[in-house]
Write a protein that holds these residues in place. Structure first.
Motif, PDB file in Angstrom:
ATOM      1  N   LEU A  50      -9.392   0.983   4.275  1.00 38.74           N
ATOM      2  CA  LEU A  50      -9.561   0.829   5.656  1.00 38.74           C
ATOM      3  C   LEU A  50      -8.899  -0.253   6.218  1.00 38.74           C
ATOM      4  O   LEU A  50      -8.991  -1.475   5.553  1.00 38.74           O
ATOM      5  N   SER A  51      -8.368  -0.275   7.318  1.00 37.58           N
ATOM      6  CA  SER A  51      -7.546  -1.426   7.930  1.00 37.58           C
ATOM      7  C   SER A  51      -8.663  -2.313   8.262  1.00 37.58           C
ATOM      8  O   SER A  51      -9.594  -2.060   9.098  1.00 37.58           O
ATOM      9  N   ARG A  52      -8.447  -3.549   8.033  1.00 34.43           N
ATOM     10  CA  ARG A  52      -9.355  -4.709   8.463  1.00 34.43           C
ATOM     11  C   ARG A  52      -8.559  -5.607   9.243  1.00 34.43           C
ATOM     12  O   ARG A  52      -7.815  -6.319   8.738  1.00 34.43           O
ATOM     13  N   PRO A  53      -9.029  -5.972  10.503  1.00 36.80           N
ATOM     14  CA  PRO A  53      -8.302  -6.893  11.229  1.00 36.80           C
ATOM     15  C   PRO A  53      -8.693  -8.600  10.910  1.00 36.80           C
ATOM     16  O   PRO A  53      -8.015  -9.571  10.868  1.00 36.80           O
ATOM     17  N   PHE A  54      -9.782  -8.522  10.012  1.00 34.30           N
ATOM     18  CA  PHE A  54     -10.266  -9.907   9.580  1.00 34.30           C
ATOM     19  C   PHE A  54     -10.542  -9.426   8.022  1.00 34.30           C
ATOM     20  O   PHE A  54     -11.329  -8.855   7.790  1.00 34.30           O
TER      21      PHE A  54
END
Length: 181
Positions: free
Chosen positions: A106-110
């Motif tokens: 999953l893409s995670r910004p943080f």
């Protein structure tokens, strides 16, 4: 020594005042968002056409807050807040571990620094804090637990545990003026 105590007390007082205003704003917005998502009665998501504010969410939040202020002393209200914060931190850490396991790509910004060590340390500290808070405040802990049970029952009765979150629910249009206020 006395001057430093007065300075410390003054800083604490300003912090409490800032927290109070933040809680007033945040609680009504949370009630509005939960009603808009279907977790609370839909009426709480109504927007006042003249002022562009979620007036029923503000009123209900204010009434609930007034009941707590009338019923409990300041230290008891603070203890309920502490219990809520610690439980929220524990749930956040557990959610982090669960999501990392179930959705590794999953893409995670943080990204949590030094994962999994720092989040694990934070989780252990939070659990210790929760145990200590419950031990030293059993009455308020029971009230808090009762509140959690009531919220869980509302969640079950509303039937949201059976409904899958759709893209429509996540991106439902919202009045631009409500977003900016």
């Amino acid at each position: 020594m006395i001057i430093s105590c007065k300075i410390f007390a003054s800083i604490g007082l300003f912090g409490l005042i800032a927290s109070l205003h933040g809680i007033i704003l945040a609680s009504s917005r949370q009630v509005f968002a939960m009603a808009r998502s279907g977790y609370l009665p839909r009426m709480l998501s109504d927007i006042n056409h003249r002022f562009k504010t979620p007036h029923w969410a503000l009123v209900v939040s204010g009434v609930v807050s007034s009941i707590f202020i009338y019923k409990f002393k300041t230290d008891q209200i603070i203890m309920l807040s502490v219990l809520g914060a610690v439980v929220m931190y524990i749930m956040s850490m557990l959610s982090l571990f669960i999501l990392r396991k179930k959705e590794p790509r999953l893409s995670r910004p943080f990204l949590a620094p030094v994962y999994p060590v720092f989040p694990a340390i934070a989780l252990v500290i939070c659990v210790i804090c929760l145990i200590a808070t419950i031990y030293f405040n059993p009455d308020m802990s029971l009230i808090f637990a009762g509140g959690l049970v009531i919220v869980l029952l509302i969640f079950i009765v509303m039937g949201k545990h059976k409904v899958a979150l759709t893209e429509d629910m996540m991106s439902a249009p919202m009045d631009e003026e409500v977003i900016n206020h």
